[in-house]
Write an enzyme that holds these catalytic residues in place. Structure first.
Site, PDB file in Angstrom:
ATOM      1  N   ASP A 117       0.911  -1.313  -0.064  1.00 49.11           N
ATOM      2  CA  ASP A 117       0.042  -0.165   0.014  1.00 49.11           C
ATOM      3  C   ASP A 117       0.855   1.143   0.044  1.00 49.11           C
ATOM      4  O   ASP A 117       0.514   2.281  -0.524  1.00 49.11           O
ATOM      5  CB  ASP A 117      -0.975   0.077   1.055  1.00 49.11           C
ATOM      6  CG  ASP A 117      -0.312  -0.354   2.543  1.00 49.11           C
ATOM      7  OD1 ASP A 117      -1.022  -0.081   3.673  1.00 49.11           O
ATOM      8  OD2 ASP A 117       0.819  -0.462   2.661  1.00 49.11           O
ATOM      9  N   THR A 139       2.753  -8.312  -0.847  1.00 46.98           N
ATOM     10  CA  THR A 139       2.934  -8.266   0.482  1.00 46.98           C
ATOM     11  C   THR A 139       2.659  -9.790   1.053  1.00 46.98           C
ATOM     12  O   THR A 139       1.469 -10.345   0.552  1.00 46.98           O
ATOM     13  CB  THR A 139       2.096  -7.137   1.115  1.00 46.98           C
ATOM     14  OG1 THR A 139       2.160  -7.672   2.591  1.00 46.98           O
ATOM     15  CG2 THR A 139       0.532  -7.274   0.709  1.00 46.98           C
ATOM     16  N   ASP A 141       1.102 -10.049   3.502  1.00 41.83           N
ATOM     17  CA  ASP A 141       0.030  -9.686   4.644  1.00 41.83           C
ATOM     18  C   ASP A 141      -1.284  -9.948   3.967  1.00 41.83           C
ATOM     19  O   ASP A 141      -2.361 -10.027   4.812  1.00 41.83           O
ATOM     20  CB  ASP A 141       0.031  -8.302   5.253  1.00 41.83           C
ATOM     21  CG  ASP A 141       1.568  -7.992   5.642  1.00 41.83           C
ATOM     22  OD1 ASP A 141       2.113  -8.794   6.422  1.00 41.83           O
ATOM     23  OD2 ASP A 141       1.689  -6.791   5.719  1.00 41.83           O
ATOM     24  N   GLN A 288       9.275 -15.313   7.486  1.00 41.01           N
ATOM     25  CA  GLN A 288       7.891 -15.593   6.644  1.00 41.01           C
ATOM     26  C   GLN A 288       8.406 -14.798   5.672  1.00 41.01           C
ATOM     27  O   GLN A 288       7.497 -14.965   4.497  1.00 41.01           O
ATOM     28  CB  GLN A 288       6.866 -14.818   7.321  1.00 41.01           C
ATOM     29  CG  GLN A 288       6.494 -15.585   8.649  1.00 41.01           C
ATOM     30  CD  GLN A 288       5.835 -14.759   9.667  1.00 41.01           C
ATOM     31  OE1 GLN A 288       4.415 -14.442   9.617  1.00 41.01           O
ATOM     32  NE2 GLN A 288       6.354 -14.024  10.507  1.00 41.01           N
ATOM     33  N   ARG A 289       9.133 -13.914   5.166  1.00 35.84           N
ATOM     34  CA  ARG A 289       9.288 -13.062   4.157  1.00 35.84           C
ATOM     35  C   ARG A 289      10.532 -13.446   3.473  1.00 35.84           C
ATOM     36  O   ARG A 289      10.674 -13.158   2.199  1.00 35.84           O
ATOM     37  CB  ARG A 289       9.667 -11.703   4.508  1.00 35.84           C
ATOM     38  CG  ARG A 289       8.434 -10.737   4.684  1.00 35.84           C
ATOM     39  CD  ARG A 289       8.451  -9.418   4.770  1.00 35.84           C
ATOM     40  NE  ARG A 289       9.861  -8.805   4.741  1.00 35.84           N
ATOM     41  CZ  ARG A 289       9.825  -7.648   5.426  1.00 35.84           C
ATOM     42  NH1 ARG A 289       9.041  -6.986   6.249  1.00 35.84           N
ATOM     43  NH2 ARG A 289      11.128  -7.142   5.301  1.00 35.84           N
TER      44      ARG A 289
HETATM   45  O1  F6P Z   1       4.374  -5.857   5.515  1.00 37.76           O
HETATM   46  C1  F6P Z   1       5.285  -6.772   5.497  1.00 37.76           C
HETATM   47  C2  F6P Z   1       5.606  -6.885   6.874  1.00 37.76           C
HETATM   48  O2  F6P Z   1       6.735  -8.003   7.029  1.00 37.76           O
HETATM   49  C3  F6P Z   1       4.668  -6.746   7.729  1.00 37.76           C
HETATM   50  O3  F6P Z   1       3.986  -8.155   8.128  1.00 37.76           O
HETATM   51  C4  F6P Z   1       5.589  -6.523   9.248  1.00 37.76           C
HETATM   52  O4  F6P Z   1       4.733  -5.868  10.339  1.00 37.76           O
HETATM   53  C5  F6P Z   1       6.405  -5.365   8.810  1.00 37.76           C
HETATM   54  O5  F6P Z   1       6.625  -5.792   7.245  1.00 37.76           O
HETATM   55  C6  F6P Z   1       7.827  -5.594   9.194  1.00 37.76           C
HETATM   56  O6  F6P Z   1       8.645  -4.646   8.659  1.00 37.76           O
HETATM   57  P1  F6P Z   1      10.182  -4.397   9.015  1.00 37.76           P
HETATM   58  O7  F6P Z   1      10.707  -5.297   7.746  1.00 37.76           O
HETATM   59  O8  F6P Z   1      10.594  -3.139   8.572  1.00 37.76           O
HETATM   60  O9  F6P Z   1      10.408  -4.854  10.125  1.00 37.76           O
END
Ligand code: F6P
Length: 363
Positions: A117, A139, A141, A288-289
């Site tokens: 977003d 995302t 999310d 998770q990412r």
């Molecule tokens: O939007 C993706 C996300 O992984 C969210 O689930 C989480 O709240 C945020 O980004 C974490 O961000 P950063 O990588 O800046 O800690």
């Protein structure tokens, strides 16, 4: 309208499985249509600082299963409120002139922005200053409206369910309550889907504030039925009835000022205190990412990348490619920005969970 022969592509916001698959889809499809593709590095920072590389077919070879983004990204930079150092101090400036200059200098006539977003909010502003943009919803999310799925979500859910399978082992062996805290920002999609896939007994999401009494009752009921362990999945944005979300840190120079986290540990301590059952929390965090996208995300990401180029060919701008009824379409970016996409209280999966005895912390 003159034909577009050079396009730019950038990835913005947090990294996410499938970004490279989209880049590959964009590059291969655009090259196939005789276009030149310029990759903008590190999100909107690259647009301001002119970090641009020409992308050839061989640059995207072998990247389909790779996590992250070969272009680099950042979830901190907004080119309309851009942090610069002046006289030893940080100040924020609107970099419109630099963006337009760099796009012109690189002959970029249309821009594919792959992001969430925040990226689409910037895209909306870019559209207002005449930049031809197309968005791709990214995302883990799954919190972008007007699309059934963002790519990356399926991969994150896969990792979280994998983690739950492993937590079951310790929960059963030690007769413990094991809590898994997952990401998702203000939406509970990851917790809901992973919780259901991983057989959680309790699923806590921001959309359904929880009561400690209800959670404790569920765990005690299980003990009475001979189940000496329980599995709880909690979204980082979950909150108690009448209470607030747990903020982990403030990131002043980021468009999204807060980062959530910590609710899982609070729950573990409270559950242990009230039930006298040993409780532990695992925070899944950026696992998770990271890593390779699932087959579903690779396919969706590729479809999105190809569709973004198709939009450019048709001269459709200011739009985001989207998945509706499992078909790729596009929607105005203005319909997406600033609008939440949360789990509805009567979501079919929530109802299915309730039907099989999953506790959502409210009843
Ligand atoms: O939007 C993706 C996300 O992984 C969210 O689930 C989480 O709240 C945020 O980004 C974490 O961000 P950063 O990588 O800046 O800690």
């Amino acid at each position: 309208m003159p034909e577009i022969n050079t396009i730019g592509v950038l990835t913005g916001g947090g990294d996410c499985p499938g970004l490279n698959a989209v880049i590959r889809g964009v590059v291969r499809s655009a090259l196939g249509k005789g276009m030149t593709v310029k990759g903008i590095q590190n999100g909107f920072q690259g647009l301001v600082e002119d970090m641009v590389v020409t992308m050839r077919d061989k640059d995207v070879a072998g990247i389909l299963p790779r996590g992250g983004t070969i272009l680099g990204t950042t979830n901190r930079d907004n080119p309309f409120h851009y942090r610069v150092e002046e006289n030893g101090k940080y100040v924020f400036r609107n970099m419109t002139d630099r963006i337009l200059e760099n796009l012109k200098g690189n002959n970029i006539q249309a821009l594919v922005m792959i992001g969430g977003d925040g990226t689409h909010a910037v895209g909306l502003e870019l559209g207002k200053i005449g930049v031809k943009v197309i968005g791709v919803p990214k995302t883990i999310d799954n919190d972008i409206p007007c699309t059934e799925r963002t790519f990356g979500f399926d991969s994150a859910v896969g990792v979280a369910s994998w983690a739950l399978d492993r937590l079951h082992t310790t929960a059963e062996s030690h007769h413990r309550v094991m809590i898994l805290e997952v990401m998702g920002r203000y939406a509970g999609w990851i917790a809901l889907h992973a919780g259901m896939a991983g057989g959680a007994d309790v699923i806590l999401i921001p959309e359904i504030p929880f009561s400690m009494e209800v959670i404790v009752r569920k765990i005690r009921d299980r003990v009475e039925r001979g189940k000496t362990f329980s599995i709880v999945v909690v979204a980082e944005g979950a909150l108690p009835i009448g209470g607030e979300m747990t903020v982990k840190r403030i990131v002043e120079d980021s468009p999204e000022k807060i980062r959530l986290g910590g609710v899982g540990e609070k729950l573990a301590m409270e559950i242990e205190k009230r039930t006298e059952i040993e409780s532990r929390c695992t925070v899944l965090g950026h696992l998770q990412r990271g890593g390779t996208p699932t087959a579903y995300d690779r396919v969706l990401a590729t479809r999105y990348g190809v569709a973004a180029v198709d939009c450019i060919v048709r001269g459709e701008f200011g739009r985001m490619v989207a998945l509706q009824k499992n078909q790729i379409t596009s929607v105005p970016i203005a319909d997406v920005v600033g609008k939440p996409h949360n789990v509805p209280a009567d979501d079919q999966l929530v109802l299915a969970g309730r039907a099989i005895g999953v506790c959502f912390g409210d009843e």
